[in-house]
Design a protein around this motif. Structure first.
Motif, PDB file in Angstrom:
ATOM      1  N   LEU A  76       0.647  -1.173   0.108  1.00 34.61           N
ATOM      2  CA  LEU A  76       0.041   0.030  -0.116  1.00 34.61           C
ATOM      3  C   LEU A  76       1.037   1.167  -0.058  1.00 34.61           C
ATOM      4  O   LEU A  76       0.269   2.598  -0.004  1.00 34.61           O
ATOM      5  N   LEU A  77       2.148   1.076  -0.146  1.00 40.72           N
ATOM      6  CA  LEU A  77       3.231   2.231  -0.030  1.00 40.72           C
ATOM      7  C   LEU A  77       3.626   2.521  -1.374  1.00 40.72           C
ATOM      8  O   LEU A  77       4.207   1.762  -2.067  1.00 40.72           O
ATOM      9  N   ALA A  78       3.706   3.956  -1.368  1.00 43.66           N
ATOM     10  CA  ALA A  78       4.804   4.368  -2.436  1.00 43.66           C
ATOM     11  C   ALA A  78       5.971   5.384  -1.837  1.00 43.66           C
ATOM     12  O   ALA A  78       5.505   6.108  -1.084  1.00 43.66           O
ATOM     13  N   TYR A  79       7.152   5.146  -2.159  1.00 45.67           N
ATOM     14  CA  TYR A  79       8.085   5.781  -1.506  1.00 45.67           C
ATOM     15  C   TYR A  79       9.108   6.045  -2.474  1.00 45.67           C
ATOM     16  O   TYR A  79       9.621   5.627  -3.490  1.00 45.67           O
ATOM     17  N   CYS A  80       9.432   7.526  -2.144  1.00 42.61           N
ATOM     18  CA  CYS A  80      10.852   8.055  -2.863  1.00 42.61           C
ATOM     19  C   CYS A  80      11.777   8.820  -2.117  1.00 42.61           C
ATOM     20  O   CYS A  80      11.484   9.491  -0.986  1.00 42.61           O
TER      21      CYS A  80
END
Length: 209
Positions: A76-80
Motif C-alpha cells: 500500500l506504500l509508494a516511497y521516494c
C-alpha cells in the motif's frame, strides 16, 4: 491509510533518535516531518513505513476501516528517497514496465502517459544509468506520485532538482495528494508548504548516556 503511533521510540546503541511519539496520521492528510540534517527524519519515516522496527511503542495500520498487518504495508506504500536505487541497466520504458508489474499506476494512466507527465519523452529508450541526477530524481518521484498506493512517503523530494524540477514537483505532488496519507521528510519549506500538519522530530529526541 491511517497510521497510529503510540509511545513510539527508536534507539541505535545508547542513543535515542526519537522517543515518546504519540500521533495519529489520518487518511487524506499531508504531514511534514521536520528537523535539521541528522535529526532522525528519515529514521522516523522508515519506522512509520514498517521498514524499521521501533525500539519501543506500537504502530497500528488501517485502510478503509480494516486492520493492516505491518508485512502488508509495502503493498500500500509508494516511497521516494534519494538513497533508493533504480535499475539503471534498463531503459526508461523497460524500467516502468518492470516496476508497474509490482506497483501499478493510478487508474487510467499508462506508462507512456507517465513518461509524458515527467517530460522524459525524448529519453524513453535511453538507459537510466545515462540519466542526469535530476532526471533520476524526477523518475523516482513520478513512480511514487503516480503509483496506485494510499500511503505516499517522500524523503527530501527535491534533492538534485533544479528550479524547473522543483516547480514540477510542487505541481504534481499537489495533483496526487488527495485521498492519500502523505508524509514528507524535509527541512526545505517549498517541499512541504502545502502540508496541513507539521511534526518536528527534535521535539521527541532523547539521549541516554
Amino acid at each position: 491509510m491511517q497510521i497510529e503511533a503510540t509511545s513510539l521510540g527508536k534507539r541505535f546503541h545508547r542513543d535515542w533518535i526519537f522517543r515518546g511519539l504519540t500521533h495519529t496520521f489520518q487518511p487524506d492528510t499531508a504531514t511534514a516531518i521536520l528537523g535539521p540534517n541528522g535529526s532522525g527524519k528519515s529514521t522516523l519515516l522508515n519506522t512509520l513505513s514498517g521498514q524499521l522496527l521501533p525500539t519501543e511503542g506500537t504502530l497500528t495500520y488501517s485502510y478503509q476501516g480494516k486492520s493492516v498487518a505491518v508485512e502488508e504495508v509495502p503493498q500500500l506504500l509508494a516511497y521516494c528517497a534519494p538513497y533508493l536505487e533504480l535499475v539503471e541497466e534498463l531503459t526508461l520504458t523497460e524500467l516502468l514496465h518492470f516496476h508497474t508489474r509490482f506497483k501499478p499506476l493510478q487508474a487510467g494512466l499508462s506508462t507512456e502517459g507517465l513518461i509524458e507527465r515527467m517530460y522524459l519523452e525524448k529519453s524513453r529508450h535511453k538507459l537510466v544509468r545515462d540519466f542526469s541526477s535530476g532526471m533520476k530524481q524526477r523518475l523516482k518521484l513520478g513512480i511514487a506520485l503516480y503509483a496506485a498506493a494510499p500511503l505516499l512517503l517522500l524523503d527530501e523530494p527535491t534533492t538534485n532538482l533544479d528550479r524547473t524540477g522543483v516547480e514540477w514537483y510542487r505541481e504534481h505532488v499537489r495533483a496526487t495528494a488527495s485521498g492519500r496519507l502523505v508524509l514528507i521528510s524535509s527541512n526545505v519549506p517549498e517541499e512541504y508548504d502545502f502540508c496541513t500538519t507539521q511534526l518536528d522530530v527534535t521535539s521527541f529526541a532523547r539521549s541516554v548516556r
